[in-house]
Design a protein around this motif. Sequence first.
Motif, PDB file in Angstrom:
ATOM      1  N   LYS A 107      -4.894  -7.266   5.067  1.00  0.00           N
ATOM      2  CA  LYS A 107      -3.885  -8.310   4.881  1.00  0.00           C
ATOM      3  C   LYS A 107      -2.614  -7.790   4.226  1.00  0.00           C
ATOM      4  CE  LYS A 107      -7.310 -12.029   4.548  1.00  0.00           C
ATOM      5  NZ  LYS A 107      -7.853 -13.140   3.711  1.00  0.00           N
ATOM      6  N   ILE A 108      -2.550  -6.487   3.952  1.00  0.00           N
ATOM      7  CA  ILE A 108      -1.381  -5.906   3.301  1.00  0.00           C
ATOM      8  C   ILE A 108      -0.171  -5.997   4.223  1.00  0.00           C
ATOM      9  CG2 ILE A 108      -0.378  -3.708   2.543  1.00  0.00           C
ATOM     10  CD1 ILE A 108      -3.120  -3.048   1.338  1.00  0.00           C
ATOM     11  N   LYS A 109       0.953  -6.410   3.665  1.00  0.00           N
ATOM     12  CA  LYS A 109       2.163  -6.635   4.455  1.00  0.00           C
ATOM     13  C   LYS A 109       3.150  -5.470   4.417  1.00  0.00           C
ATOM     14  CE  LYS A 109       1.604 -11.117   5.601  1.00  0.00           C
ATOM     15  NZ  LYS A 109       0.296 -11.433   5.007  1.00  0.00           N
ATOM     16  N   GLU A 110       3.130  -4.705   3.312  1.00  0.00           N
ATOM     17  CA  GLU A 110       4.155  -3.670   3.131  1.00  0.00           C
ATOM     18  C   GLU A 110       3.519  -2.329   2.830  1.00  0.00           C
ATOM     19  OE1 GLU A 110       7.775  -4.643   0.902  1.00  0.00           O
ATOM     20  OE2 GLU A 110       7.409  -2.854  -0.312  1.00  0.00           O
ATOM     21  N   VAL A 111       4.053  -1.281   3.437  1.00  0.00           N
ATOM     22  CA  VAL A 111       3.576   0.082   3.230  1.00  0.00           C
ATOM     23  C   VAL A 111       4.736   0.933   2.712  1.00  0.00           C
ATOM     24  CG1 VAL A 111       2.723   2.165   4.367  1.00  0.00           C
ATOM     25  CG2 VAL A 111       1.764  -0.063   4.978  1.00  0.00           C
ATOM     26  N   VAL A 112       4.462   1.681   1.639  1.00  0.00           N
ATOM     27  CA  VAL A 112       5.440   2.611   1.089  1.00  0.00           C
ATOM     28  C   VAL A 112       5.006   4.026   1.460  1.00  0.00           C
ATOM     29  CG1 VAL A 112       6.606   3.436  -0.987  1.00  0.00           C
ATOM     30  CG2 VAL A 112       5.874   1.039  -0.832  1.00  0.00           C
ATOM     31  N   LEU A 113       5.847   4.732   2.197  1.00  0.00           N
ATOM     32  CA  LEU A 113       5.539   6.108   2.577  1.00  0.00           C
ATOM     33  C   LEU A 113       5.798   7.026   1.388  1.00  0.00           C
ATOM     34  CD1 LEU A 113       7.181   6.319   6.121  1.00  0.00           C
ATOM     35  CD2 LEU A 113       4.940   5.407   5.468  1.00  0.00           C
ATOM     36  N   THR A 114       4.774   7.786   1.016  1.00  0.00           N
ATOM     37  CA  THR A 114       4.916   8.599  -0.184  1.00  0.00           C
ATOM     38  C   THR A 114       4.426  10.013   0.055  1.00  0.00           C
ATOM     39  OG1 THR A 114       4.413   8.685  -2.560  1.00  0.00           O
ATOM     40  CG2 THR A 114       2.660   7.924  -1.108  1.00  0.00           C
ATOM     41  N   SER A 159       0.844  -1.188   0.000  1.00  0.00           N
ATOM     42  CA  SER A 159       0.000   0.000   0.000  1.00  0.00           C
ATOM     43  C   SER A 159       0.879   1.236   0.000  1.00  0.00           C
ATOM     44  CB  SER A 159      -0.909   0.007   1.236  1.00  0.00           C
ATOM     45  OG  SER A 159      -1.656   1.211   1.308  1.00  0.00           O
ATOM     46  N   PHE A 160       0.478   2.239  -0.775  1.00  0.00           N
ATOM     47  CA  PHE A 160       1.153   3.531  -0.770  1.00  0.00           C
ATOM     48  C   PHE A 160       0.412   4.437   0.203  1.00  0.00           C
ATOM     49  CE2 PHE A 160       1.962   2.274  -5.359  1.00  0.00           C
ATOM     50  CZ  PHE A 160       3.221   1.762  -5.087  1.00  0.00           C
ATOM     51  N   LEU A 161       1.090   4.880   1.241  1.00  0.00           N
ATOM     52  CA  LEU A 161       0.504   5.744   2.254  1.00  0.00           C
ATOM     53  C   LEU A 161       0.998   7.173   2.055  1.00  0.00           C
ATOM     54  CD1 LEU A 161      -1.037   6.297   4.917  1.00  0.00           C
ATOM     55  CD2 LEU A 161       1.047   5.602   6.142  1.00  0.00           C
ATOM     56  N   LYS A 162       0.079   8.063   1.747  1.00  0.00           N
ATOM     57  CA  LYS A 162       0.410   9.479   1.566  1.00  0.00           C
ATOM     58  C   LYS A 162       0.583  10.128   2.930  1.00  0.00           C
ATOM     59  CE  LYS A 162      -1.956  13.695  -0.010  1.00  0.00           C
ATOM     60  NZ  LYS A 162      -3.213  14.170  -0.647  1.00  0.00           N
ATOM     61  N   VAL A 163       1.797  10.594   3.214  1.00  0.00           N
ATOM     62  CA  VAL A 163       2.066  11.225   4.507  1.00  0.00           C
ATOM     63  C   VAL A 163       2.304  12.727   4.390  1.00  0.00           C
ATOM     64  CG1 VAL A 163       3.033   9.077   5.407  1.00  0.00           C
ATOM     65  CG2 VAL A 163       4.573  10.806   4.445  1.00  0.00           C
ATOM     66  N   GLN A 164       2.429  13.222   3.144  1.00  0.00           N
ATOM     67  CA  GLN A 164       2.770  14.632   2.952  1.00  0.00           C
ATOM     68  C   GLN A 164       2.369  15.023   1.536  1.00  0.00           C
ATOM     69  OE1 GLN A 164       5.390  15.729   0.798  1.00  0.00           O
ATOM     70  NE2 GLN A 164       5.398  17.882   1.387  1.00  0.00           N
ATOM     71  N   ASP A 165       2.126  16.288   1.306  1.00  0.00           N
ATOM     72  CA  ASP A 165       1.762  16.785  -0.024  1.00  0.00           C
ATOM     73  C   ASP A 165       2.397  18.156  -0.217  1.00  0.00           C
ATOM     74  OD1 ASP A 165       0.616  16.979  -2.506  1.00  0.00           O
ATOM     75  OD2 ASP A 165      -1.466  16.809  -1.824  1.00  0.00           O
ATOM     76  N   GLY A 166       2.566  18.540  -1.474  1.00  0.00           N
ATOM     77  CA  GLY A 166       3.098  19.862  -1.782  1.00  0.00           C
ATOM     78  C   GLY A 166       4.587  20.002  -1.530  1.00  0.00           C
ATOM     79  N   CYS A 167       5.139  21.140  -1.938  1.00  0.00           N
ATOM     80  CA  CYS A 167       6.580  21.367  -1.768  1.00  0.00           C
ATOM     81  C   CYS A 167       6.873  22.856  -1.730  1.00  0.00           C
ATOM     82  CB  CYS A 167       7.344  20.710  -2.922  1.00  0.00           C
ATOM     83  SG  CYS A 167       9.145  20.743  -2.712  1.00  0.00           S
ATOM     84  N   ASP A 168       7.797  23.239  -0.846  1.00  0.00           N
ATOM     85  CA  ASP A 168       8.206  24.639  -0.711  1.00  0.00           C
ATOM     86  C   ASP A 168       9.550  24.933  -1.386  1.00  0.00           C
ATOM     87  OD1 ASP A 168       5.942  24.949   0.859  1.00  0.00           O
ATOM     88  OD2 ASP A 168       7.030  24.698   2.750  1.00  0.00           O
ATOM     89  N   TYR A 169      10.115  23.947  -2.091  1.00  0.00           N
ATOM     90  CA  TYR A 169      11.492  24.099  -2.564  1.00  0.00           C
ATOM     91  C   TYR A 169      11.621  24.894  -3.866  1.00  0.00           C
ATOM     92  CZ  TYR A 169      13.747  21.097   0.915  1.00  0.00           C
ATOM     93  OH  TYR A 169      14.257  20.585   2.075  1.00  0.00           O
ATOM     94  N   PHE A 170      10.710  24.756  -4.787  1.00  0.00           N
ATOM     95  CA  PHE A 170      10.754  25.460  -6.064  1.00  0.00           C
ATOM     96  C   PHE A 170      12.080  25.257  -6.804  1.00  0.00           C
ATOM     97  CE2 PHE A 170       7.233  27.609  -4.024  1.00  0.00           C
ATOM     98  CZ  PHE A 170       6.343  27.789  -5.077  1.00  0.00           C
ATOM     99  N   CYS A 171      12.450  24.011  -7.011  1.00  0.00           N
ATOM    100  CA  CYS A 171      13.584  23.704  -7.885  1.00  0.00           C
ATOM    101  C   CYS A 171      13.271  24.259  -9.274  1.00  0.00           C
ATOM    102  CB  CYS A 171      13.823  22.199  -7.949  1.00  0.00           C
ATOM    103  SG  CYS A 171      14.275  21.470  -6.358  1.00  0.00           S
TER     104      CYS A 171
END
Length: 440
Positions: A196-203, A153-165
């Motif tokens: 039953k999901i075994k793995e989480v990807v922090l995204t 499962s992909f778990l959204k922990v944050q959104d947006g960006c202040d860096y402006f590359c």
Amino acid sequence: MQQFKKVAFYTLGCKLNFSETSTISRLFENAGFAKVDFEETPDILVINTCSVTENADKKCKQLVRRAKKINPEVYVAIIGCYAQLKPTEIAQIPGVSLVLGANEKFNIVEHLEAVENEKQNENEETEAVVKFEHIKQTTSFIPSHSMGDRTRSFLKVQDGCDYFCTFCTIPLARGKSRNASIAETVLEAQKIADTKIKEVVLTGVNIGDFGQGEGENFFELVKALDQINGIDRYRISSIEPNLLSDEIIQFTLEDSKRFVPHFHIPLQSGSNRLLKAMRRKYLRELYVERVHHIKKLRPDCAIGVDVIVGFPGETDEEFLETVDFLKDLDVSYLHVFTYSERANTTAVKLGEPVPNQIRAQRSKQLHILSDKKKRAFYESQVGSKRTVLFEAEEDEGIMYGFTENYVKVKTAFNPDLVNQMQTVQLTEIDRDGVLKCEFI
């Protein structure tokens, strides 16, 4: 009675988009829609777009045409980064009926109901409906996670960006960096742990910026997630080198019960001049320090690297500087991006454009280097004992899985192994570049 019965989804781009598409699909299912595959003649198609490269924009247009061939009456809704950046342009694509910006996409079911009511009242076809606000108005954070589509499962922990590359449109498409609290994020992760999901990807867009330095931070989040029972593995999808602190490295590689030895750390260039031109927050020396620290603690840790080729003004010498830098660096694989001009970014003004033919040549050279890096890393793992999480897909009697340190493994298909952790010994690299294994 609903005009639309069956809904399909197509996601372009990153893991963050997948997490959001999955969450939006559950909103549809809760509203009584039947989720179907793209090819199953849906009544409505939701395309979640990316706009990191020009190809993603073209892909969106191709998908609309393809959908109309499958069902000429399909109602096409476009959401995602491309929809926020160029809503009016998308509305002109033949076949598009609805375009929703960043603030509106999680209210898509309500927007569809409003459109349906308007159509019933007017009893005629109308042009594409466009709903979006300036990205500065996008300040809320909507928790999301993918479910039911994959072993992980992909778990959204944050959104947006202040860096402006200078090369990047993401701040324009997703807004300022923001997140839920650690307590709220843990509750979202607990929903996954109850399955039953075994793995989480922090995204996220810039997950290391969690908390934005105001009380909570990414390290505290990592420690809190590590305490959740029911999740066997966490992966950190991508984290900026300047935000990958020594304490995060130390905890995930030595103290954690659930975080795996695998980092994906964007580099973009091995030239300090180009890193400054890109407005990155680090120089190559810091990157070397991070890699050396990781490998000192865990020589078996996989490290992926993002690299951009063809940035404006990139000389042959600077490209070779990147090549030599990566050759000497103990990393496992590369994600190579060919620079493409994006509207409203400052990179287009920074130097002479690199001819497309040279961009393609440089990309090919780095892809070859990536293959060599990956092969060397895989060879270093032959003979080791690992834990593999096997996936559900069957390919001509073969199934695949990944070790904790991101080595792809194959074995004969066995439905009893799907979504199961298995201890194996890695035996040899197959001719397709995948590790064979023996079960222990």
